[in-house]
Scaffold this motif. Sequence first.
Motif, mmCIF file in Angstrom:
data_model
loop_
_atom_site.group_PDB
_atom_site.id
_atom_site.type_symbol
_atom_site.label_atom_id
_atom_site.label_comp_id
_atom_site.label_asym_id
_atom_site.label_seq_id
_atom_site.Cartn_x
_atom_site.Cartn_y
_atom_site.Cartn_z
ATOM 1 N N ARG A 201 -71.790 -9.480 -13.519
ATOM 2 C CA ARG A 201 -72.807 -8.813 -14.334
ATOM 3 C C ARG A 201 -72.197 -7.636 -15.097
ATOM 4 N NH1 ARG A 201 -77.999 -6.379 -11.564
ATOM 5 N NH2 ARG A 201 -77.044 -4.390 -11.958
ATOM 6 N N ASP A 202 -71.345 -6.873 -14.434
ATOM 7 C CA ASP A 202 -70.687 -5.755 -15.118
ATOM 8 C C ASP A 202 -69.815 -6.237 -16.265
ATOM 9 O OD1 ASP A 202 -71.933 -4.074 -13.351
ATOM 10 O OD2 ASP A 202 -70.175 -3.822 -12.049
ATOM 11 N N MET A 203 -69.115 -7.358 -16.060
ATOM 12 C CA MET A 203 -68.251 -7.889 -17.121
ATOM 13 C C MET A 203 -69.090 -8.355 -18.314
ATOM 14 S SD MET A 203 -65.257 -9.880 -15.055
ATOM 15 C CE MET A 203 -64.615 -10.606 -16.513
ATOM 16 N N ARG A 204 -70.231 -9.011 -18.059
ATOM 17 C CA ARG A 204 -71.103 -9.456 -19.149
ATOM 18 C C ARG A 204 -71.595 -8.261 -19.957
ATOM 19 N NH1 ARG A 204 -74.157 -12.940 -15.565
ATOM 20 N NH2 ARG A 204 -73.015 -14.882 -15.488
ATOM 21 N N GLU A 205 -71.988 -7.206 -19.258
ATOM 22 C CA GLU A 205 -72.447 -6.006 -19.954
ATOM 23 C C GLU A 205 -71.319 -5.411 -20.807
ATOM 24 O OE1 GLU A 205 -73.934 -3.429 -16.930
ATOM 25 O OE2 GLU A 205 -75.754 -4.610 -16.612
ATOM 26 N N ALA A 206 -70.099 -5.459 -20.298
ATOM 27 C CA ALA A 206 -68.964 -4.929 -21.055
ATOM 28 C C ALA A 206 -68.705 -5.777 -22.300
ATOM 29 C CB ALA A 206 -67.721 -4.878 -20.174
ATOM 30 N N PHE A 207 -68.780 -7.108 -22.171
ATOM 31 C CA PHE A 207 -68.536 -7.969 -23.321
ATOM 32 C C PHE A 207 -69.643 -7.867 -24.357
ATOM 33 C CE2 PHE A 207 -65.679 -10.640 -20.535
ATOM 34 C CZ PHE A 207 -64.532 -10.271 -21.212
ATOM 35 N N ASP A 208 -70.880 -7.596 -23.899
ATOM 36 C CA ASP A 208 -71.989 -7.476 -24.846
ATOM 37 C C ASP A 208 -71.827 -6.258 -25.755
ATOM 38 O OD1 ASP A 208 -73.174 -9.747 -23.912
ATOM 39 O OD2 ASP A 208 -74.600 -8.719 -22.574
ATOM 40 N N ARG A 209 -71.001 -5.303 -25.369
ATOM 41 C CA ARG A 209 -70.802 -4.120 -26.208
ATOM 42 C C ARG A 209 -69.906 -4.416 -27.412
ATOM 43 N NH1 ARG A 209 -68.668 -0.301 -21.896
ATOM 44 N NH2 ARG A 209 -69.805 -1.320 -20.242
ATOM 45 N N TYR A 210 -69.102 -5.446 -27.304
ATOM 46 C CA TYR A 210 -68.166 -5.764 -28.388
ATOM 47 C C TYR A 210 -68.729 -6.862 -29.275
ATOM 48 C CZ TYR A 210 -64.987 -3.181 -25.412
ATOM 49 O OH TYR A 210 -64.397 -2.220 -24.652
ATOM 50 N N VAL A 211 -68.354 -6.821 -30.563
ATOM 51 C CA VAL A 211 -68.768 -7.839 -31.511
ATOM 52 C C VAL A 211 -67.531 -8.660 -31.843
ATOM 53 C CG1 VAL A 211 -69.688 -8.264 -33.802
ATOM 54 C CG2 VAL A 211 -70.521 -6.325 -32.461
ATOM 55 N N PHE A 212 -67.647 -9.956 -31.691
ATOM 56 C CA PHE A 212 -66.519 -10.846 -31.990
ATOM 57 C C PHE A 212 -66.831 -11.645 -33.238
ATOM 58 C CE2 PHE A 212 -66.373 -10.242 -27.383
ATOM 59 C CZ PHE A 212 -65.051 -9.899 -27.202
ATOM 60 N N ASN A 213 -65.871 -11.689 -34.169
ATOM 61 C CA ASN A 213 -65.988 -12.508 -35.368
ATOM 62 C C ASN A 213 -64.892 -13.557 -35.324
ATOM 63 O OD1 ASN A 213 -68.147 -11.168 -36.465
ATOM 64 N ND2 ASN A 213 -66.837 -9.637 -37.462
ATOM 65 N N ILE A 214 -65.265 -14.791 -35.417
ATOM 66 C CA ILE A 214 -64.273 -15.879 -35.378
ATOM 67 C C ILE A 214 -64.190 -16.455 -36.785
ATOM 68 C CG2 ILE A 214 -63.715 -18.118 -34.370
ATOM 69 C CD1 ILE A 214 -65.356 -17.233 -31.942
#
Length: 121
Positions: A103-116
């Motif tokens: 859950r902590d990792m998901r919250e951390a990834f949700d803070r970043y925006v990824f453009n592919i």
Amino acid sequence: MIAQNYRRHPEALALQLVLQWGHRLVWALPRPTTRILRAIRAARGAAFAAAGRIAYPMKRSTPAWVREATQRARKLGKLVRKAQRALEFEAPRKLNGFAQHLRDMREAFDRYVFNIKSNQA
């Protein structure tokens, strides 16, 4: 045994009989033939005559407007219960160590925006 006690103590019988009598006393027993039974019957009659008639409380009637108001309140309660909707909250759960880490990792990834972007243009 009980009848014998009442013969000895007729005032006890008179105190325990709380019955609603009519305009005159009517006994369910036949007329006593012995002198002691006649004395008991006379004592009972005197006790009831001295006590007077028993006044039982009258039941009060409910007014019509109260009955109508309670019926309307019941109908309103049924309508409110029907209209209620269950609220679904995400209740916090107690997680074990690994699930808490995910859950902590998901919250951390949700803070970043990824453009592919594709290189084939």
